[in-house]
Design a protein around this motif. Structure first.
Motif, short mmCIF file in Angstrom:
data_model
loop_
_atom_site.label_atom_id
_atom_site.label_comp_id
_atom_site.label_asym_id
_atom_site.label_seq_id
_atom_site.Cartn_x
_atom_site.Cartn_y
_atom_site.Cartn_z
N VAL A 1 27.35 -0.66 -22.57
CA VAL A 1 27.81 -1.92 -23.22
C VAL A 1 27.03 -3.30 -23.24
O VAL A 1 26.51 -3.72 -24.32
N LEU A 2 26.15 -3.27 -22.00
CA LEU A 2 25.27 -3.66 -21.73
C LEU A 2 24.11 -3.20 -22.73
O LEU A 2 23.16 -4.15 -23.09
N ASN A 3 23.22 -2.01 -22.44
CA ASN A 3 22.69 -1.55 -22.88
C ASN A 3 22.37 -1.74 -24.85
O ASN A 3 21.55 -1.91 -25.38
N LEU A 4 24.17 -1.62 -25.05
CA LEU A 4 24.20 -2.07 -26.84
C LEU A 4 23.97 -3.36 -26.98
O LEU A 4 24.11 -3.74 -28.74
N TYR A 5 24.08 -4.57 -26.83
CA TYR A 5 24.74 -5.36 -26.42
C TYR A 5 23.27 -6.04 -27.50
O TYR A 5 22.40 -5.86 -27.22
N ALA B 1 29.92 3.76 -16.26
CA ALA B 1 29.16 4.52 -17.76
C ALA B 1 28.93 3.19 -18.48
O ALA B 1 28.62 2.76 -19.28
N GLN B 2 30.46 3.29 -18.75
CA GLN B 2 31.10 1.62 -19.68
C GLN B 2 30.21 0.64 -19.68
O GLN B 2 30.15 0.34 -20.94
N ILE B 3 30.69 -0.12 -18.32
CA ILE B 3 29.82 -1.76 -18.55
C ILE B 3 28.41 -1.16 -18.76
O ILE B 3 27.76 -2.59 -19.63
N CYS C 1 57.06 -3.10 -22.17
CA CYS C 1 56.77 -1.73 -22.40
C CYS C 1 55.55 -1.34 -21.31
O CYS C 1 55.64 0.22 -21.77
N GLY C 2 54.37 -1.76 -21.02
CA GLY C 2 52.99 -1.47 -20.86
C GLY C 2 51.97 -1.24 -21.83
O GLY C 2 51.59 -0.30 -21.00
N ALA C 3 52.24 -1.27 -22.70
CA ALA C 3 51.33 -1.14 -23.49
C ALA C 3 50.07 -2.32 -23.73
O ALA C 3 49.12 -1.77 -24.10
N LYS C 4 50.52 -3.66 -23.60
CA LYS C 4 49.91 -4.68 -23.10
C LYS C 4 48.40 -4.48 -22.28
O LYS C 4 47.55 -4.10 -22.34
N GLU C 5 48.86 -3.21 -20.94
CA GLU C 5 48.05 -2.90 -19.74
C GLU C 5 47.39 -1.71 -20.79
O GLU C 5 45.87 -1.86 -20.04
N THR C 6 47.34 -0.68 -21.45
CA THR C 6 46.66 0.32 -22.33
C THR C 6 45.50 -0.82 -22.58
O THR C 6 44.03 0.83 -22.75
N LEU C 7 45.26 -1.62 -23.21
CA LEU C 7 43.90 -2.45 -24.52
C LEU C 7 43.70 -3.21 -23.05
O LEU C 7 42.79 -4.45 -23.50
N GLU C 8 43.74 -3.00 -21.23
CA GLU C 8 42.88 -3.55 -20.95
C GLU C 8 41.15 -3.92 -21.29
O GLU C 8 40.52 -4.58 -21.27
N PRO C 9 41.10 -2.23 -20.81
CA PRO C 9 40.00 -1.87 -21.00
C PRO C 9 39.15 -2.64 -22.06
O PRO C 9 38.05 -2.73 -22.24
N LEU C 10 39.88 -2.46 -23.75
CA LEU C 10 39.60 -3.09 -24.61
C LEU C 10 39.06 -4.75 -24.57
O LEU C 10 38.35 -5.24 -24.91
N ILE C 11 40.19 -5.01 -23.64
CA ILE C 11 39.93 -6.45 -23.14
C ILE C 11 39.37 -7.03 -22.89
O ILE C 11 38.06 -7.87 -23.53
N GLN C 12 38.76 -6.40 -21.75
CA GLN C 12 37.53 -6.35 -20.66
C GLN C 12 36.15 -5.88 -21.39
O GLN C 12 35.13 -6.69 -21.04
N ALA C 13 36.47 -4.97 -22.40
CA ALA C 13 34.66 -4.74 -23.18
C ALA C 13 34.38 -5.68 -23.66
O ALA C 13 33.45 -6.83 -23.70
N CYS D 1 35.72 -6.28 -14.73
CA CYS D 1 35.80 -5.16 -15.61
C CYS D 1 36.08 -4.16 -15.06
O CYS D 1 35.54 -2.90 -14.53
N GLN D 2 36.80 -4.13 -14.54
CA GLN D 2 37.99 -3.44 -13.32
C GLN D 2 38.72 -2.21 -13.98
O GLN D 2 38.36 -1.42 -13.13
N ALA D 3 38.85 -2.41 -15.53
CA ALA D 3 39.49 -1.00 -15.77
C ALA D 3 38.41 -0.48 -17.07
O ALA D 3 38.93 0.41 -17.68
N LEU D 4 37.38 -0.62 -16.37
CA LEU D 4 36.22 -0.03 -17.63
C LEU D 4 35.32 0.80 -16.46
O LEU D 4 34.93 0.01 -15.32
#
Length: 1852
Positions: free
Chosen positions: A1779-1783, A1774-1776, A1735-1747, A1768-1771
């Motif tokens: 995340v690195l700054n907040l690590y 700015a998000q990458i 149904c494409g639901a897994k693809e919507t979680l791709e940014p979270l998985i890559q993060a 990290c193609q889905a991020l």
């Protein structure tokens, strides 16, 4: 805890440093009590010795563990001191690019001098509703906390923003107000929030200026109260200002500017509306050019003025007032350019006709004479008289500047007053939030009255801040029942008393201002006399008598007394004010209408006009009031400050401290010196000190247990965690004073958390070492055993192989030895024999040759010896003679010399006896030696003689032998001479043979050379041919490969382009669908808002609503606005009824709705125009194609000709029957044969019945024939046309038939009459001319058939022509094929086959494409004709209804009524329809929609039953052709569904139920619409149930829109349920126990990551998702729709989780990444269990998985950076980077991400084209589609249960 336990080797400390303030160092040696110094090593490797203070023995500050560095809250640090605070802020600001940090209750904001994407609406939505500690520090978090506390505690709030100029105070206050305006909305829909925000550009224009520290520095303080109503929506605002810097109007330092508004006016002077202001460039005016920096980089003053004017308009200041304001501001600029010259030393004058003074007077409406007079004169009043005194040029210039400042201050206050009026509403204010934007503590090289007031205000604010912090600490301790010990904190009340108390600095200043001859010097002396000895905070500078020093809470400040009195008085020339009051300019008069009679506190009385008077007696009645005229500036500021403090004390304060990181406005550059100064000045360090004095570190028992569980033994863990923590802590920390146990928390002293962290790290390190040791041992042993086993195996196989090889080698060696023995023997024997024969031959020849050579040599030698003997003898004799003579002479000379020497020596030695002795002794020895030599020589002589005798004997024998040999050789010589002659002859013959041989060899060589040359040439030619052949083959291969590659590339390119185009079309379609659905949502929102407003208006006006009226509609049922006709009518009536009421109300909503309506109408018009353009294009394309005729099928033509013949025969038969009927009637007319039962009557009845049956059959055949003819024509005309959408155009020919005379109408009437299925009434058949009507109907039918035959004949001729053209095309094609065949025959066999196949493939592809196009055209044609047939039928019925009623037969009387033929119908089976009466429609809707319980229907009945019932009712209305009933039923259904959703829109079950039923109703409308595309899945019985009279395509669109609205409501409902669970379940809940540990937190507590009871977990989310899924399945929701819902659910989960991850520093760790990946895997498992993986639901979680993967991967090297960029193609970038700054490492074993690595990532991702948005849009809803899902359920099988109370429905 002893210092020796903390200050050990490797411990890190902070030591003071001149450049960096504090520098980190590491102990290289343990500290022992009594040591005078510490051995340290700096970070750069330098070793130093730090000496301790011998008096205090204070050790340096300890450094916090790295795990605590970078915390969100400074109070979370274990060691609370200045270096720790400074380092934490620096790490967050420089490394992590985080500008906000909590310090207890204070938000520290560091100005980044760079625009950051952290203030968008997505960030506001993310912080809305969150607790202050749940997210990373932000100004929005403080604003949300204030808003939440106001709503929760119903207490007013204040946000106090302070800091230096350039620290970002104004921006912070602006963002806080923007947050309130966004999250609260407006109560009156009057755009109050927009007005509040619009006040910012106005106040910035008139109150902000460029300084050396800040390009937009606020030069005044302001306190804005934002008012809220009882529902906490913004209703208004009020602004208070403090201490405007008026001196900036007339003077600016270098690199500074005046207020922005002046430069905006100068930049816009070219505009027509500003021509009368007579302005020019800012460099032309004194007041704007002194700073020599008229332009700010990146700021367009012209655009800024437009923004300012728009803000004025929004706040209700009209154009005339704006013009007046700009006029006054321009006048100030002109006044500054007025040049005053010296007349003499005591007077000045303005030259006549001064251009700028003239402009000033014209702009403000005063006379030139009066203004020039009082700019150079002033009045002086004594006790008895008033005098006019001239002013020197300097005093006159100061008076001019004072007037300019006064006018600007009045204008500033007027604008503030009108802004407040615009922000005030009539609604009662329930609460407010105040935002204080005020100057911070200031100290410069020269500090004056302004700095004194600013620092005085900061003293008051600091006192209030300290008291509030102290109060919060006390409340926390009391709530936790901790023993309270009074904390000593700095109280600055003595400093405040020094300033404002009686006889304080301000009091003495006011007193000096009231003195007639008061001066700054005398005031300074009073200060020294009063405070120098009594107050320790007051000091006198050593080198000055005109300054004083005050010890403020932040620092010592030296104030210069010059100008204090003048600034405190704020004196303006009274006569100048009077001149301005007499102005003709209304705005200027309004500015000065509150001006008092006197303008200074000295008691001076103003004069009466502009004339000069030498002596005037004073008015005593005015003298008293003048003394109390006006308060001093200091007094006014003190009173306003006291009011501000009272307001703040009555509210709950929230503090924002803005820090300026450097003085050069460099982005993300941190100057420690400047930062420490501001931290000390703003009270942050005082907060730290107060916190550190008590128990700064606070842990809940659950957090402590989770963090330090590793320090506990199993026996220490008790069921009661509180008791467990007590027992463990008592063991770990012996000193009871270092901690306290509260009710819910454990309180620690400063440094204890660091000690516990050290213990925990040591324990974990020891455990890690043990684990590593064990694991490494196990791995090593396992590896050893594996290697040992492998080695043994290898050795076994190797040894066996070697043994076999050895045996084989030995056998081979033995065999080889035997073979070699015999072989060598044979070879050696053969070689020996060959050598022996060769040796004998060679010896023979060689010996002969050697003998000859030896003989000749002996002969030559003998002769040579004789010659040599004689020559050598002669030479020897000659040489001997010469040598003898020379030697004799030489010997004589030498001997003579020796003799002389010896003689001399002997003479000397002779004199000595010893000499003689030695001489004798030497002589004896010499004699003995000589005797020995003589004996030896005798022996040698004997031997030589003997040898000579032997030689003589041998020589004699040899001579004899040689003589014999000589004789023999002489004989041989003679023989040789004889043979020599023979040899010469042989040599001659041999020479001849050699010549012949050479000639033969030359010929042979020539032949061989020619053969070789020929061979070489042939080989070269063959090689060239081979090379050419190879090159040709290579070229052929290259060409073939190139062709294949090109074809492949073309194929790939076409596929890629098709895929891109398809993807682009899908994207455009989704965007268009999303935009359309958003418009639907907006429309629904506006409708609901309108309904709410209408209800409020009805309640407020107490006027009853007008009833619903509806006029009869003349439009057909397929018009676009059918659904909302009643609603629009009601809206119009309501608007007319409430017109008078709404006039007095706020018109903002009306304007907004009108604007929205205009936009929608424009969009509708544009879409309509686009549709018309498409139709025109289609018509033009059709017109071009109409001239072309294509081939038709011969079989169909034959079929049509047969049908025509059959129809002609049937026509003849009908004519014959009619003739028989006429004869029968005429023959029996006189005898009454027409009576029932007569033969004529029977014949007529039989023929009539047969005619009815035949007409029924023929009618169907005619309709089929017409459809086939039209489809053939359509197929021929549109064979090559490529259409992508269904057109609604109508053929011109059919329209002309429709508009033809009565033929088609009468034919349809006849067919309709004959279609009645009931049996005829035999008794009434012949009455009233029924037979004549039947006859007329038959005639019309025949006429119609004849017309159709003629049409078919013409069509046949056209088809013949088309066939001829097609035959010609076939001939051409045949010729082309023959040519291709001839070409192919010339090719090689392989190429021939390949070309043939390619041609055949091309031909078949073209044919397939043509056939596919024909099929598509035929399908479209069928659909069009069906729709046209329905439209035509309805129109014919409407046009023919009136005409048939007025028709009469020729023999019938006019007055007689016309009776139609009554043919009753035959009863049939149940047709799947439900009949209801019109009055039961409301009951149907009420029982089936409004009062239906979804739960009972979903459990007990079939899914979608309400939809089926409604459609069955609709079918009956269509069956009876009741247009009104269809429309009312659909309108009622739609409105009722909307009503129930509005009432129960938050109930997921209800929304899901009606979404399912609405979709099912929509599918039924499609399935039974009669459209072929929707009917192909139907059964034959279902096709019979199709709608027959109405085309409900547009109704389907409206119902589809309703389904979209329901879907969006369903998504919102699910989001409201899911969103509170997502963060807790996905991020905070520890699904894998023990992986992550809780870090220390500060006063701003975060939600614990350890789930308590009642906390949502991942299982809660999965259970909720399962509940959603099961509910939708029970309701019969379409599977595709369920997939779209699940996809939207997972998008919300992923977006909310990722957004919180990006805004929470404590969640960005390696362990949290593992938790997230595990949670995502559980969600995927849920999808797999439900069968929803596609149904494409897994693809919507791709940014979270890559993060999550980004949190876990290595982050060190360039290879890691490359891997991250590819992963990290889905991020977004700015998000990458975020995340690195907040690590943040949770344990010491993890490492932080370096700044260089983050910069590497940014460099690699620089070329990405993406949105800079940081957060995902959680409000985004995917566009929904409703795929057609036909039902297999037959309508006639549906039973209506009695529980629905639908007994009034009748089955038909």
């Amino acid at each position: 805890m002893a210092a020796s336990e903390l200050y050990t080797k490797c411990a890190r400390v902070w030591i003071p440093d001149v450049e960096e303030v504090w520098k980190s160092a590491e102990l290289t040696k343990d500290y022992k009590n009594g040591d005078a110094s510490l051995q340290l090593m700096l970070e750069d490797g330098t070793s130093i010795e730090h000496k301790l203070d011998p008096k205090t023995k204070n050790l340096p500050y300890l450094r916090n563990p790295d795990i605590l560095v970078g915390e969100n809250d400074l109070t979370a640090l274990s060691y609370l001191h200045e270096p720790a605070v400074l380092h934490n802020l620096k790490v967050r600001f420089i490394d992590s690019k985080l500008i906000y940090t909590y310090c207890g209750i204070v938000l520290v904001a560091i100005n980044p001098y760079e625009t950051l994407p952290i203030y968008g609406s997505d960030i506001i939505n993310a912080y809305s509703g969150q607790n202050m500690g749940d997210m990373d520090p932000h100004i929005f978090a403080v604003a949300e906390e204030a808003y939440k506390q106001m709503a929760r505690d119903e207490r007013n709030q204040s946000i106090i923003v302070s800091g230096e100029s350039g620290a970002g105070k104004t921006v912070s206050a602006k963002y806080a107000m923007r947050y309130f305006a966004t999250v609260s909305g407006s109560a009156s829909e009057a755009n109050v929030e927009e007005k509040v925000l619009a006040s910012n550009p106005i106040m910035e224009a008139i109150g902000n200026a460029k300084t050396t520290r800040n390009d937009n520095s606020s030069r005044f303080g302001k306190y804005i109260e934002i008012g809220f109503d009882t529902r906490f929506r913004i209703i208004g605002a009020n602004m208070r200002t403090y201490l405007l810097e008026k001196s900036r109007v007339v003077f600016q330092a270098d690199e500074e500017r005046n207020y922005h508004i002046f430069y905006q006016l100068c930049a816009s002077s070219h505009l027509p509306e500003f021509k009368n202001l007579k302005l020019s460039s800012a460099n032309d005016f004194l007041y704007t050019r002194q700073g020599r920096s008229p332009v700010i980089d990146g700021v367009d003053d012209t655009k800024e003025l437009c923004s300012t004017r728009n803000a004025f308009s929004l706040l209700g200041i009209n154009e005339s007032y704006q013009k007046g304001l700009f006029q006054v501001l321009a006048a100030i600029l002109h006044l500054g350019n007025v040049e005053i010259k010296d007349r003499d030393s005591d007077s000045s004058v303005i030259p006549p006709n001064n251009r700028h003074l003239t402009a000033f007077c014209e702009l403000v409406g005063v006379t030139y004479q009066d203004m020039s007079q009082w700019l150079c004169h002033r009045k002086l009043k004594t006790a008895t008289e008033t005098y006019i005194k001239t002013l020197p040029r300097l005093q006159a210039t100061n008076a001019r500047d004072a007037l300019s400042k006064h006018i600007y201050a009045k204008l500033f206050n007027w604008i503030v007053e009108h802004v407040n009026k615009a922000l005030i509403t009539n609604v009662k204010q329930h609460s407010f939030i105040g935002v204080l934007d005020i100057y911070g503590f200031e100290t410069f090289e020269i500090n004056s009255f302004e700095q004194f007031c600013i620092n005085y205000a900061n003293e008051k604010l600091q006192q209030q801040f300290n008291m509030h912090v102290f109060k919060l600490e006390q409340e926390e301790y009391m709530k936790e029942q901790i023993p309270w010990t009074l904390i000593d904190f700095y109280d600055n009340q003595p400093c405040i008393n020094l300033i404002e108390a009686k006889m304080g600095i301000l009091d003495l200043l006011d007193e000096e201002c009231r003195m007639p001859r008061g001066s700054d010097d005398s005031w300074a002396q009073k200060l020294y006399n009063t405070h120098l000895k009594t107050c320790s905070l007051f000091e006198k500078p050593r080198m000055s008598n005109r300054a004083f020093i005050i010890q403020h809470f932040a620092d010592k400040v030296e104030y210069q007394c010059d100008g204090f009195l003048a600034k405190n008085k704020d004196t303006v020339n009274e006569e100048q004010i009077n001149v301005l009051k007499a102005s003709k300019f209304d705005l200027l008069v309004e500015l000065f209408q509150d001006e008092e009679k006197a303008t200074s506190p000295t008691g001076q009385v103003p004069g009466t006009g502009g004339r000069t008077r030498l002596s005037i007696k004073p008015d005593k009645s005015r003298d008293t009031s003048s003394r109390e005229h006006k308060k001093t500036v200091g007094c006014q500021f003190r009173n306003s400050l006291q009011m501000l403090m009272d307001t703040l004390n009555a509210t709950t304060p929230h503090y924002v401290r803005c820090i300026k990181p450097n003085d050069f406005k460099l982005a993300f550059s941190f100057d420690p010196k400047r930062a420490v100064q501001q931290l000390r000045a703003c009270g942050v360090l005082e907060t730290i000190r107060i916190s550190a004095a008590g128990f700064p570190s606070r842990w809940t028992y659950q957090e402590f247990f989770s963090r330090y569980r590793v320090l506990m033994k199993q026996k220490d863990v008790l069921p009661d965690k509180k008791l467990t923590c007590r027992n463990v802590l008592e063991k770990l920390v012996q000193d009871q004073d270092k901690y306290q146990f509260g009710k819910t928390k454990i309180f620690f002293r400063a440094g204890q958390v660091a000690y516990l962290e050290k213990l925990r790290a040591d324990k974990l390190r020891a455990a890690c070492i043990r684990i590593q040791k064990t694991i490494r041992c196990w791995l090593a042993r396992k590896k050893y055993l594996r290697k040992r086993s492998a080695a043994i195996t290898i050795q076994r196989f190797t040894r066996g192989y070697q043994a076999r090889c050895l045996a084989k080698f030995l056998r081979r060696t033995q065999a080889a030895t035997i073979i070699q023995k015999y072989q060598r023997m044979y070879v050696e024997r053969k070689r020996y024999r060959q050598k022996q024969a060769a040796a004998l031959a060679m010896q023979t020849i060689l010996r002969a040759y050697m003998a000859r050579q030896k003989y000749q040599a002996l002969l030559r030698e003998h002769k040579a010896v004789i010659i040599q003997k004689h020559i050598r003898g002669w030479l020897a004799r000659c040489w001997y003679k010469r040598s003898l003579v020379s030697l004799v002479y030489l010997q004589c000379c030498f001997r003579r010399m020796k003799a002389r020497r010896e003689l001399k020596k002997l003479k000397i030695e002779a004199r000595s006896v010893e000499h003689f002795k030695k001489l004798n002794k030497g002589m004896e020895n010499k004699i003995m030696q000589l005797q020995r030599k003589i004996d030896e020589q005798h022996k040698d002589n004997k031997l030589t003689n003997e040898r000579l005798i032997g030689l003589e004997t041998s020589y004699t024998a040899e001579s004899e032998r040689m003589r014999g040999e000589l004789n023999r050789l002489r004989g041989v010589e003679e023989d040789a001479k004889n043979k020599g002659n023979q040899v010469n002859s042989l040599l001659e013959e041999l020479e001849k043979l050699r010549k012949e041989l050479s000639a033969t060899q030359q010929e042979k060589k020539t032949i061989e050379d020619w053969a070789q040359t020929y061979r070489d040439e042939m080989e070269k030619m063959v090689a060239e041919l081979k090379e050419q052949n190879g090159s040709l083959k290579k070229d052929k291969d290259d060409l073939n490969r190139l062709i294949q590659e090109q074809s492949q590339q073309m194929t790939e390119k076409m596929a890629r382009s098709i895929a891109e185009e398809t993807q682009q079309l899908e994207t455009d379609l989704n965007e268009e669908r999303s935009r359309y659905q958003n418009l639907l949502t907006e429309h629904l929102r506006l409708e609901e808002k309108y309904d709410d407003l209408k209800e409020e208006m009805a309640l407020s006006s107490n006027v009853s609503k007008p009833g619903h009226r509806r006029t009869d509609s003349t439009h057909s049922s397929n018009e676009s606005e059918y659904t909302y006709n009643s609603e629009y009518a009601e809206l119009e009536e309501g608007s007319r009824a409430t017109e008078d009421v709404t006039r007095g109300m706020d018109t903002s909503l009306t304007l907004k709705l009108q604007k929205r309506l205009t936009e929608l109408e424009q969009e509708k018009q544009s879409l309509r125009n686009e549709l018309e353009n498409k139709e025109e294009q289609f018509q033009r394309a059709r017109a071009r194609d109409d001239a072309e005729f294509k081939k038709a099928r011969g079989a169909e033509l034959e079929y049509e000709s047969l049908k025509r013949q059959e129809l002609e025969s049937e026509n003849k038969k009908l004519k014959h029957n009619l003739a028989e009927m006429r004869q029968s009637l005429l023959g029996h007319a006189a005898t009454g044969a027409g009576a029932p039962g007569s033969p004529a009557y029977k014949v007529l009845l039989d023929q009539l019945n047969a005619s009815c049956e035949e007409l029924e059959v023929r009618k169907e055949e005619v309709l089929i024939l017409r459809s086939q003819l039209v489809s053939q024509k359509e197929a021929m005309q549109h064979k090559d046309e490529k259409e992508t959408m269904t057109e609604t155009s109508v053929y011109v020919e059919d329209v002309s038939k429709l508009k033809d005379a009565d033929e088609l109408k009468q034919a349809y009437i006849g067919l309709k009459d004959t279609n009645r299925s009931a049996a005829p009434d035999f008794h009434k058949l012949n009455e009233d001319g029924e037979l004549w009507l039947v006859n007329q109907g038959l005639k019309e039918t025949i006429r119609l058939l004849e017309h159709q035959l003629q049409t078919q004949r013409r069509s046949y001729d056209n088809e013949v022509e088309a066939l001829r053209g097609e035959l010609q095309n076939v001939k051409e094609e045949n010729n082309r094929q023959q040519q291709l065949l001839a070409q192919n025959l010339q090719l090689p066999p392989e190429a021939r086959i390949e070309a043939s196949l390619q041609h055949e493939i091309t031909r078949l592809t073209n044919e397939n494409l043509d056939l596919m196009e024909q099929l598509e055209k035929q399908d479209r044609t069928i659909r069009k004709l069906k729709k046209q047939l329905k439209v035509y039928s309805k129109r014919i019925g409407e046009m023919g209804a009136g005409q048939t009623e007025g028709q009469t037969s020729p023999g019938q009387m006019v007055d007689e009524p016309i009776h139609p033929v009554n043919i009753p119908r035959r009863e049939k089976d149940f047709q799947g329809m439900l009949e209801y009466k019109k009055e039961d429609e409301l009951k149907l809707v009420k029982n089936l929609i409004l009062e239906l319980k979804p739960r009972g229907v979903a459990v007990n009945l079939i899914p979608g039953l309400p939809a089926y019932i409604l459609f069955m009712c609709l079918r009956h209305a269509d069956y009876v052709n009741d247009d009104q009933k269809v429309r009312t039923l659909l309108t009622s259904t739609i409105n009722s569904i909307k009503k129930i959703l509005k009432k129960r829109g938050n109930d997921f079950e209800t929304v899901s139920f009606w979404l399912s039923n609405t979709c099912r109703f929509l599918h039924c409308l499609k399935q039974y619409s009669g459209d072929e595309a929707f009917m192909k899945h139907n059964s034959s019985r279902q096709n019979e149930h199709s709608l027959s009279n109405f085309d409900l395509a547009e109704y389907r669109q409206v119902i589809s829109d309703l389904a979209i609205q329901i879907y969006q409501q369903l998504i919102k409902c699910m989001e409201n349920i899911l969103q509170p669970m997502i963060v807790s379940g996905m991020l905070e809940h520890e699904t894998i126990q023990g992986v992550s540990g809780v870090k220390p937190t500060g006063l701003r507590k975060r939600t614990s990551s350890i789930a308590d009871e009642g906390t949502d977990t991942l299982d809660s989310i999965l259970r909720q998702l399962s509940a959603f899924h099961s509910t939708m399945c029970q309701h019969g929701t379409d599977p595709e729709l369920i997939k779209q819902v699940v996809k939207q659910q997972f998008y919300i989960i992923g977006a909310v989780t990722l957004n919180n991850l990006l805004l929470r520093k404590d969640m960005c760790s390696w362990s949290k990444g593992m938790q997230i990946r595990y949670n995502v895997s559980q969600l995927e498992e849920w999808l797999r269990d439900k069968g929803l993986m596609t149904c494409g639901a897994k693809e919507t979680l791709e940014p979270l998985i890559q993060a999550a993967q980004l949190l876990q991967v290595k982050k060190k090297t360039d290879e890691d950076a490359e891997a991250i960029c590819s992963m990290c193609q889905a991020l977004t970038t700015a998000q990458i980077v975020k995340v690195l700054n907040l690590y943040t490492p949770v344990n010491e074993f993890e490492e932080r991400v370096s700044v260089a690595f983050i910069r590497t990532i940014q460099t690699r991702l620089r070329d990405r084209c993406e949105s800079p948005q940081l957060l995902m849009d959680t409000k985004m809803i995917y566009p929904v589609t409703f795929p057609f899902n036909p039902s297999s359920l037959a309508l006639e099988t549906i039973q209506i249960p009695g529980s629905l109370n639908l007994g009034f429905l009748t089955r038909v």
